[in-house]
Design a protein around this motif. Structure first.
Motif, mmCIF file in Angstrom:
data_model
loop_
_atom_site.group_PDB
_atom_site.id
_atom_site.type_symbol
_atom_site.label_atom_id
_atom_site.label_comp_id
_atom_site.label_asym_id
_atom_site.label_seq_id
_atom_site.Cartn_x
_atom_site.Cartn_y
_atom_site.Cartn_z
ATOM 1 N N UNK A 79 0.857 -1.185 0.000
ATOM 2 C CA UNK A 79 0.000 0.000 0.000
ATOM 3 C C UNK A 79 0.890 1.232 0.000
ATOM 4 N N UNK A 80 0.435 2.302 -0.653
ATOM 5 C CA UNK A 80 1.249 3.511 -0.757
ATOM 6 C C UNK A 80 1.555 4.088 0.641
ATOM 7 N N UNK A 81 0.613 3.933 1.569
ATOM 8 C CA UNK A 81 0.849 4.420 2.938
ATOM 9 C C UNK A 81 2.052 3.708 3.560
ATOM 10 N N UNK A 84 5.291 4.877 2.097
ATOM 11 C CA UNK A 84 5.748 6.154 2.674
ATOM 12 C C UNK A 84 6.363 5.910 4.056
ATOM 13 N N UNK A 85 5.762 5.009 4.847
ATOM 14 C CA UNK A 85 6.345 4.704 6.163
ATOM 15 C C UNK A 85 7.724 4.073 6.013
ATOM 16 N N UNK A 88 9.898 7.412 3.908
ATOM 17 C CA UNK A 88 9.864 8.768 4.456
ATOM 18 C C UNK A 88 8.969 9.630 3.599
ATOM 19 N N UNK A 89 8.804 10.909 3.987
ATOM 20 C CA UNK A 89 7.907 11.781 3.230
ATOM 21 C C UNK A 89 8.443 12.063 1.835
ATOM 22 N N UNK A 90 7.548 12.446 0.914
ATOM 23 C CA UNK A 90 8.021 12.704 -0.449
ATOM 24 C C UNK A 90 8.484 14.144 -0.647
ATOM 25 N N UNK B 50 5.826 8.789 10.691
ATOM 26 C CA UNK B 50 7.280 8.631 10.835
ATOM 27 C C UNK B 50 7.796 9.006 12.207
ATOM 28 N N UNK B 416 -0.760 12.290 3.454
ATOM 29 C CA UNK B 416 -0.191 10.984 3.809
ATOM 30 C C UNK B 416 1.343 10.979 3.869
ATOM 31 N N UNK B 417 1.961 12.088 3.537
ATOM 32 C CA UNK B 417 3.413 12.143 3.762
ATOM 33 C C UNK B 417 3.736 12.145 5.252
ATOM 34 N N UNK B 418 2.780 12.551 6.088
ATOM 35 C CA UNK B 418 3.019 12.607 7.539
ATOM 36 C C UNK B 418 1.867 12.046 8.368
ATOM 37 N N UNK B 477 -5.934 0.930 -2.112
ATOM 38 C CA UNK B 477 -4.500 1.095 -1.914
ATOM 39 C C UNK B 477 -3.853 2.084 -2.862
#
Lengths: 105, 555
Positions: A79-81, A84-85, A88-90, B50, B416-418, B477
């Motif tokens: 999953x994209x979430x 990212x975990x 890290x952030x994009x 994160x 969703x980056x954070x 997803x």
């Protein structure tokens, strides 16, 4: 992918750092998804999750995340979430992508 | 500006000490996460994807240079060298370690700041017009009211466990820059025909999964009745607000299910009872607060250099026209410093940028700084004669982007980056929009427009009230983005309507391009803004641009 072909990893957030961690084959926590244990059936993953969930002085909020076997059968996020975990952030080169790979839990 | 008294200072220090003990007990294992979580949330500490995230209150968006410098120090010492300013006029630090948070809170307490009631089911940080005490259309400074509400609501024993969070916004002008109709309570300063000051009170506004605009519950409330009346609203909500379903727990749902007339009657009855409990201390307190917000004595400085730059430096004059607003004093301007550089993260400022802004406020701007809900920073009182120096220093710090109110002045939540609640990313969408339209050089041609992006249904990015709203969702997803059209955050507030099926991340920017090209074709004249054009024509012609037959077939 049919339900039979689903794979899982156990993931959580570290109590002090707050970052993503995963349960590995030895039952310890790792900061790299590639080192995580890949479960191919949900029942055994859930049993392992119950055990892992008791170590609450180390981590916060363990859960099962869908994953898939990638290169060398190492887990990759589905999953994209979770992607990212894992990195890290994009918007900035922060988080896992910027951390030395040998930082232990 | 309001200065903490001994009571405020002791209270905030006491809370830090208490939280330090709670963190120690959590780290030692004496507290479980179930026990600790409500305690950390009471102190603005979330756990995100994160890391932990600390949300620091900036009451009514006002701070001084010393406080801004402290935010810069915290970002540098305990975070990653930047802070994220939010649509609640707060600042968020995205990377603190749990063990460091008590030290961060102590560092904030040194400069009369805290993170109390920035989370949880309580009355949150009260927001206000960021042009307060500077705008020329103002009836009164909304911060006096917001500060009175802050003192009343902080640690109010009755309202610490409300059915859900509770947000209040105050405007002192007819032109609503505080989005009062999207708050649980919206307060608008008024003056009646006899010159008496009072308020129009709205309740039941809110965005999120059930967007609703606030409705007037009292058309004129005399100023001295503010606290008993607001307390009456909270008491009625606390008693009757639903606790069985968190998605139906906001006052907007209570209003919807009860009906305005009945709820109004309940509030009025409670108000009669509340009035006797207020002995007049609130009026005394208010006088003290009003003195604290006395405006500075504005001093004009010669503006020969300003006049020269306005005629001879097109970048400067463009920046001036785009980023400043009319000040009530003709020799001053209200400056909005854009935190939306092309390709940047909306609302982020580095420590060094924060220090530059602090220096400029101190040197030229009567030591006043504001945070806007649009995620920009305001220097509310700048003498025109100092603007050339201010511009040059902002340019050196890469803070001179001239885009306020334009397409790339985008509100975007962290997404969703954070954020652990998000279903899609918001920041990269904002980055791509600003980059794409910069390449096309269309921003100025398009003119004033509000694009607002939320990474989930909770709508922190206010997408419902954007001319163009973008809502990021999760479809099996994969990120998917819905577009809403026709929203408005001003005094003419309107909830936008969904245009149609969502777009993939890759298809979203081309769709926006078609939409804005259609607007340029459809508008009657360059002065007809996107919002006006949409009001005239409705969504249909814009939907045709978003979903042309050939693109649908290709998909």
């Amino acid at each position: 992918m049919s339900r039979r072909e689903q794979f899982w990893v156990i993931t959580s957030n570290h109590l002090i750092e707050g970052d993503a961690i995963w349960l590995n084959n030895s039952g310890d926590w790792t900061r790299k998804l590639g080192e995580a244990k890949l479960f191919d059936d949900r029942d055994s993953a859930e049993t392992a999750l119950m055990t892992a969930d008791k170590e609450r002085h180390i981590h916060v909020g363990a859960y099962l995340a869908a994953a898939r076997p990638g290169r060398d059968q190492k887990p990759e996020p589905q999953h994209v979430r979770e992607q990212i975990r894992t990195t890290g952030p994009s918007n900035y080169f922060h988080g896992k992508q910027a951390t030395a790979s040998d930082v232990s839990v | 500006m309001y200065q903490y008294n001994d009571f405020d200072q002791a209270f905030v220090r006491g809370r830090v000490k208490e939280f330090r003990g709670q963190v120690e007990r959590r780290l030692s294992g004496a507290l479980t996460e179930e026990e600790f979580k409500p305690l950390r949330l009471k102190n603005g500490l979330y756990l995100q994807l994160h890391a932990y995230m600390l949300r620091v209150a900036i009451p009514y968006g006002t701070l001084d240079s010393r406080q801004m410098r402290r935010l810069a120090d915290i970002a540098e010492r305990w975070d990653k060298g930047y802070g994220h300013f939010t649509t609640r006029q707060n600042v968020q630090f995205n990377w603190p370690r749990l063990a460091d948070v008590p030290d961060i809170l102590d560092a904030l307490a040194d400069v009369s700041m805290h993170a109390i009631q920035t989370s949880g089911n309580c009355i949150r940080n009260v927001t206000a017009d960021h042009f307060a005490a500077a705008a020329d259309d103002e009836i009164e400074d909304p911060r006096q009211t917001a500060e009175l509400l802050r003192q009343w609501s902080t640690d109010h024993p009755e309202f610490q466990y409300l059915p859900r969070k509770f947000k209040i916004a105050v405007t002192g002008s007819q032109n609503d820059r505080a989005v009062t109709r999207a708050h649980d309570i919206g307060i608008r300063a008024l003056q009646d025909s006899d010159g008496r000051h009072g308020y129009e009170i709205l309740i039941g506004g809110g965005l999120g999964r059930t967007p609703m605009l606030g409705q007037v519950v009292r058309s004129f409330l005399p100023k001295e009745h503010l606290l008993p009346y607001i307390e009456a609203i909270l008491r009625v909500y606390n008693l009757y607000g639903r606790r069985d379903n968190k998605y139906k727990a906001r006052i907007k749902i209570l209003l919807h299910e009860t009906g305005l007339t009945l709820l109004q009657n309940q509030i009025e009855t409670e108000f009669q009872a509340c009035q006797s409990r207020f002995s007049g201390i609130d009026s005394e307190l208010r006088q003290h607060i009003e003195q604290a917000f006395a405006p500075p004595s504005f001093v004009a400085v010669p503006h020969d250099q300003f006049d020269i730059r306005m005629t001879g430096d097109s970048a400067f004059s463009e920046w001036f026209k785009t980023n400043t607003a009319k000040h009530r004093d003709n020799h001053h301007a209200i400056l909005t410093i854009s935190l939306k550089p092309v390709g940047g993260t909306p609302g982020d400022a580095t420590s060094s940028q924060m220090r530059v802004i602090a220096d400029l406020a101190e040197q030229f701007g009567y030591n006043e700084i504001r945070i806007s809900h649009e995620q920009n920073i305001i220097l509310p009182h700048l003498p025109l004669g100092h603007l050339p120096q201010v511009y040059d220093r902002l340019r050196d710090a890469q803070l001179e982007t001239a885009n306020v109110g334009l397409l790339s002045d985008i509100i975007a939540c962290p997404g969703m980056d954070y954020c652990a609640l998000a279903t899609a990313r918001s920041i990269p969408v904002a980055q791509e929009i600003s980059q794409r339209f910069d390449t096309l050089r269309l921003e100025r041609k398009i003119g004033p427009i509000k694009i607002k992006i939320s990474g989930c249904i909770n709508a922190c990015g206010h997408h419902h009230v954007g001319d163009i709203g973008i809502l990021g969702l999760d479809r099996a997803g994969v990120e998917n983005y819905q577009i809403t059209l026709g929203g408005d955050a001003s005094e003419k507030a309107r909830i936008g309507k969904r245009a149609g099926p969502g777009f993939s991340f890759d298809d979203l920017i081309p769709a926006l391009e078609r939409l804005l090209e259609a607007y340029l074709e459809l508008r009657l004249m360059p002065e007809e803004t996107f919002g006006d054009c949409h009001r005239r024509l409705g969504s249909e012609p814009f939907q045709r641009a978003l979903y042309p037959a050939d693109v649908q077939q290709a998909a």
